[in-house]
Design an enzyme around this catalytic site. Sequence first.
Site, PDB file in Angstrom:
ATOM      1  N   ARG A 108       0.702  -1.288   0.010  1.00 41.35           N
ATOM      2  CA  ARG A 108       0.237   0.006  -0.103  1.00 41.35           C
ATOM      3  C   ARG A 108       0.602   0.874  -0.093  1.00 41.35           C
ATOM      4  O   ARG A 108       1.789   1.237   1.080  1.00 41.35           O
ATOM      5  CB  ARG A 108      -0.589  -0.114   0.714  1.00 41.35           C
ATOM      6  CG  ARG A 108      -1.911   0.651   0.953  1.00 41.35           C
ATOM      7  CD  ARG A 108      -2.591   1.205   2.305  1.00 41.35           C
ATOM      8  NE  ARG A 108      -3.258   0.206   3.029  1.00 41.35           N
ATOM      9  CZ  ARG A 108      -4.608   0.245   3.980  1.00 41.35           C
ATOM     10  NH1 ARG A 108      -4.927   1.042   4.062  1.00 41.35           N
ATOM     11  NH2 ARG A 108      -3.832  -0.826   4.479  1.00 41.35           N
ATOM     12  N   THR A 112      -0.915   7.893  -0.830  1.00 38.68           N
ATOM     13  CA  THR A 112      -2.075   7.461  -1.630  1.00 38.68           C
ATOM     14  C   THR A 112      -3.060   6.536  -1.266  1.00 38.68           C
ATOM     15  O   THR A 112      -4.283   6.510  -1.478  1.00 38.68           O
ATOM     16  CB  THR A 112      -1.829   7.062  -2.853  1.00 38.68           C
ATOM     17  OG1 THR A 112      -1.541   5.609  -3.445  1.00 38.68           O
ATOM     18  CG2 THR A 112      -0.752   8.270  -4.255  1.00 38.68           C
ATOM     19  N   ASP A 204      -2.092  -9.095  12.739  1.00 33.06           N
ATOM     20  CA  ASP A 204      -2.204  -8.829  11.640  1.00 33.06           C
ATOM     21  C   ASP A 204      -1.754 -10.244  10.737  1.00 33.06           C
ATOM     22  O   ASP A 204      -0.616 -10.813  12.047  1.00 33.06           O
ATOM     23  CB  ASP A 204      -0.615  -8.083  11.696  1.00 33.06           C
ATOM     24  CG  ASP A 204      -0.220  -8.111  10.244  1.00 33.06           C
ATOM     25  OD1 ASP A 204      -0.403  -9.101   9.360  1.00 33.06           O
ATOM     26  OD2 ASP A 204       0.295  -7.242   9.614  1.00 33.06           O
ATOM     27  N   ASP A 207       1.563 -11.456   9.891  1.00 30.38           N
ATOM     28  CA  ASP A 207       2.777 -11.165  11.401  1.00 30.38           C
ATOM     29  C   ASP A 207       2.727 -12.427  11.992  1.00 30.38           C
ATOM     30  O   ASP A 207       3.609 -13.181  12.046  1.00 30.38           O
ATOM     31  CB  ASP A 207       2.596 -10.517  12.073  1.00 30.38           C
ATOM     32  CG  ASP A 207       3.561  -8.932  11.471  1.00 30.38           C
ATOM     33  OD1 ASP A 207       4.197  -9.287  10.907  1.00 30.38           O
ATOM     34  OD2 ASP A 207       3.092  -7.657  11.743  1.00 30.38           O
TER      35      ASP A 207
HETATM   36  N1  URA Z   1      -4.507  -6.918   7.609  1.00 34.81           N
HETATM   37  C1  URA Z   1      -4.640  -8.376   8.083  1.00 34.81           C
HETATM   38  O1  URA Z   1      -3.881  -9.280   8.905  1.00 34.81           O
HETATM   39  N2  URA Z   1      -5.970  -7.821   9.524  1.00 34.81           N
HETATM   40  C2  URA Z   1      -6.491  -7.103   9.628  1.00 34.81           C
HETATM   41  O2  URA Z   1      -6.913  -6.894  10.619  1.00 34.81           O
HETATM   42  C3  URA Z   1      -6.591  -6.257   8.210  1.00 34.81           C
HETATM   43  C4  URA Z   1      -5.872  -6.245   7.232  1.00 34.81           C
END
Ligand code: URA
Length: 213
Positions: A108, A112, A204, A207
């Site tokens: 991302r 933007t 995440d 992660d």
């Molecule tokens: N990406 C993720 O890994 N977790 C989220 O909650 C949103 C996007």
Amino acid sequence: MQHQFPNLTVITHPLVQHKLTFLRREETSTAGFRRLVKEISQMLAYEVTQDLPTETMRIKTPITEFDSPIISGKKQCIVSILRAGNGMLDGMLELLPAARVGHIGLYRDPATLEPVEYYFKVPEDISERMVIVVDPMLATGNSAVAALNRLKEYGVTTLKLVCLLACPEGVKNLLEHHPDVMITTAALDEKLNDHGYIVPGLGDAGDRIFGTR
Ligand code: URA
């Protein structure tokens, strides 16, 4: 959870829901998280393939000859949206061992907030295949929309999206841009928070799969 989205299937099977609960828990280890992602992905693969066309094949059992169903039609390709999508590949491939695999890398742009492609590698014959795009978290949906745009540019006409968790914002985005693509998920969560995380979510996904945090 009841919902109004014509493009969404939530798999409410108790085994999926049970495993998802442990996937969400903060104290689940990296090893446990990976195992659960694999197991849930396998069950989602089972669900997303339930409308594959079949034809019959004449076979002989030890008792008699008869016409028995086998899968026909397009071959499959699984496309992983990097990097978290890779966590779902093992489980999906367990049920679709002959499927080809493509990868799309998007990040991302901090200015933007739009997805920018940094990697794209798919099988040459992808336009003739049924493509299942995998990404554990359907959050804003911007990455999924961008990936689907690219695959359609390549001539792919049969597309599905499989995620572990979705939220209304992401599902709406997909419905607006790709109403022909059905989404299969283990849960439709409440919302996105201001940081782009799904609530209640699981944190995440990348992660937690790769143990990077
Ligand atoms: N990406 C993720 O890994 N977790 C989220 O909650 C949103 C996007």
